[in-house]
Design a protein around this motif. Structure first.
Motif, PDB file in Angstrom:
ATOM      1  N   ASN A 179      55.312   5.952  80.397  1.00  0.00           N
ATOM      2  CA  ASN A 179      55.103   7.024  79.460  1.00  0.00           C
ATOM      3  C   ASN A 179      55.745   8.165  80.142  1.00  0.00           C
ATOM      4  N   THR A 180      56.943   8.915  79.651  1.00  0.00           N
ATOM      5  CA  THR A 180      57.565   9.819  80.201  1.00  0.00           C
ATOM      6  C   THR A 180      57.453  11.123  79.379  1.00  0.00           C
ATOM      7  N   SER A 181      56.517  10.781  78.574  1.00  0.00           N
ATOM      8  CA  SER A 181      56.326  12.247  77.672  1.00  0.00           C
ATOM      9  C   SER A 181      55.558  13.079  78.341  1.00  0.00           C
ATOM     10  N   ASP A 182      55.360  14.401  77.556  1.00  0.00           N
ATOM     11  CA  ASP A 182      54.424  15.400  78.048  1.00  0.00           C
ATOM     12  C   ASP A 182      52.920  15.150  77.753  1.00  0.00           C
ATOM     13  N   LYS A 183      52.645  13.782  77.073  1.00  0.00           N
ATOM     14  CA  LYS A 183      51.103  13.216  76.773  1.00  0.00           C
ATOM     15  C   LYS A 183      51.043  12.280  77.516  1.00  0.00           C
ATOM     16  N   PRO A 184      50.872  12.315  78.943  1.00  0.00           N
ATOM     17  CA  PRO A 184      50.429  11.052  79.613  1.00  0.00           C
ATOM     18  C   PRO A 184      49.268  10.342  79.186  1.00  0.00           C
ATOM     19  N   GLU A 185      48.513  10.944  78.371  1.00  0.00           N
ATOM     20  CA  GLU A 185      47.331  10.208  78.187  1.00  0.00           C
ATOM     21  C   GLU A 185      47.356   9.357  77.023  1.00  0.00           C
ATOM     22  N   PHE A 186      48.496   9.357  76.299  1.00  0.00           N
ATOM     23  CA  PHE A 186      48.848   8.479  75.255  1.00  0.00           C
ATOM     24  C   PHE A 186      49.319   7.049  75.834  1.00  0.00           C
ATOM     25  N   ASP A 187      48.387   5.979  75.629  1.00  0.00           N
ATOM     26  CA  ASP A 187      48.373   4.892  76.328  1.00  0.00           C
ATOM     27  C   ASP A 187      48.608   3.863  75.301  1.00  0.00           C
ATOM     28  N   ILE A 188      49.454   2.846  75.327  1.00  0.00           N
ATOM     29  CA  ILE A 188      49.580   1.870  74.318  1.00  0.00           C
ATOM     30  C   ILE A 188      49.665   0.591  74.812  1.00  0.00           C
ATOM     31  N   LYS A 189      49.607   0.393  76.251  1.00  0.00           N
ATOM     32  CA  LYS A 189      49.679  -0.742  76.989  1.00  0.00           C
ATOM     33  C   LYS A 189      48.584  -1.652  76.762  1.00  0.00           C
ATOM     34  N   PRO A 190      47.438  -1.257  76.536  1.00  0.00           N
ATOM     35  CA  PRO A 190      46.165  -2.281  76.408  1.00  0.00           C
ATOM     36  C   PRO A 190      46.180  -2.813  75.091  1.00  0.00           C
ATOM     37  N   GLN A 191      46.416  -2.054  73.921  1.00  0.00           N
ATOM     38  CA  GLN A 191      46.719  -2.674  72.719  1.00  0.00           C
ATOM     39  C   GLN A 191      47.765  -3.524  72.476  1.00  0.00           C
ATOM     40  N   VAL A 192      48.975  -3.166  73.184  1.00  0.00           N
ATOM     41  CA  VAL A 192      50.236  -4.263  73.197  1.00  0.00           C
ATOM     42  C   VAL A 192      49.781  -5.387  73.929  1.00  0.00           C
ATOM     43  N   ILE A 193      49.034  -5.360  74.986  1.00  0.00           N
ATOM     44  CA  ILE A 193      48.514  -6.718  75.405  1.00  0.00           C
ATOM     45  C   ILE A 193      47.785  -7.537  74.731  1.00  0.00           C
ATOM     46  N   ALA A 194      46.741  -6.947  73.882  1.00  0.00           N
ATOM     47  CA  ALA A 194      45.689  -7.365  73.106  1.00  0.00           C
ATOM     48  C   ALA A 194      46.396  -7.902  71.911  1.00  0.00           C
ATOM     49  N   SER A 195      47.407  -7.348  71.433  1.00  0.00           N
ATOM     50  CA  SER A 195      48.197  -7.891  70.314  1.00  0.00           C
ATOM     51  C   SER A 195      49.046  -9.179  70.659  1.00  0.00           C
TER      52      SER A 195
END
Length: 242
Positions: free
Chosen positions: A59-75
């Motif tokens: 995540n190189t945006s200015d919202k580092p708290e936006f984390d999609i990795k756990p849901q990507v792995i679960a999917s």
């Protein structure tokens, strides 16, 4: 009579602005969340024991708290894939970079999608309201100013809000063959020169790139309401490539 005309003019300005705000509040009363991909990727089907994926989400945006990795792995796991930490042992690599998260508009999200991976596309902007009024005499100008001020207050109460997430994706697929890659980069040296860097190699992995743009739109939408749905949309889209 002149004062009555000025009062009517002011009320008309407020009424017209109020109609616009009312239209926005009604037309955008329901939350609309969409996720689009710039181009499709088709991976060769493999046997169940070969369904292993190395996942690298940044995540190189200015919202580092936006984390999609756990849901990507679960999917991915729900689709029968095993996520492992060893890139050399994985049959697939899924690499993603969350490039932008935040306030946007319809034009910029479409521009980012059409630009494709690696290109910023349309700049992410908010919006501005511009008005111009005409008339003669200081009284008419005063009524227009009062009407515009009241209209600005009404508009501020009802906003057409977009939040978007732009994610660049690279997938690498291992196969029984040889891929010959070559690359050239122009490296800037100050204001007057550059250095050209080239390299080539043989690998056993094919490379694919695409971009996913997800957006949420609603009147007076707040980020905490949009974030979970945008996370789900991006994660589902990434896992859906497998």
């Amino acid at each position: 009579m002149k004062k009555l005309q000025l009062a009517i003019l002011g009320l008309l300005l407020v009424s017209l602005t109020g109609c616009g705000a009312l239209h926005t509040s009604v037309a955008k009363r329901n939350l609309d969340v969409q996720t689009k991909m710039s181009s499709s990727i088709f991976l060769d089907p493999v046997e169940p024991e070969q369904r292993t994926v190395f996942v690298d989400v940044r995540n190189t945006s200015d919202k580092p708290e936006f984390d999609i990795k756990p849901q990507v792995i679960a999917s991915l796991q729900s689709r029968g894939y095993r996520v492992i930490d060893s890139p050399s042992q994985a049959n697939y690599w899924l690499q993603a970079n969350v490039l932008q998260v935040g306030r946007s508009n319809a034009r910029d999200t479409e521009g980012a999608l059409s630009a494709g991976p690696g290109v910023a596309g349309g700049a992410v902007t908010g919006y501005a309201i511009h008005r111009s009024t005409g008339g003669s005499g200081s009284g008419a100008l005063g009524a227009a100013v009062v009407g515009a001020a009241a209209g600005t207050i009404v508009d501020a109460m009802v906003q057409d809000v977009y939040y978007s997430v732009i994610t660049d994706i690279q997938i690498m697929e291992r196969f029984s063959g040889v891929v010959r890659e070559s690359s050239q980069h122009n490296l800037l040296q100050g204001d007057s020169g550059s250095t050209v860097s080239t390299f080539s190699r043989d690998t056993d992995m094919r490379r694919y790139q695409t971009r996913v743009v997800s957006f949420a739109n609603q009147a007076n939408l707040k980020w905490p309401d949009a974030a979970p749905l945008l996370t789900d949309g991006v994660a589902r889209s990434l896992a859906g490539l497998f």
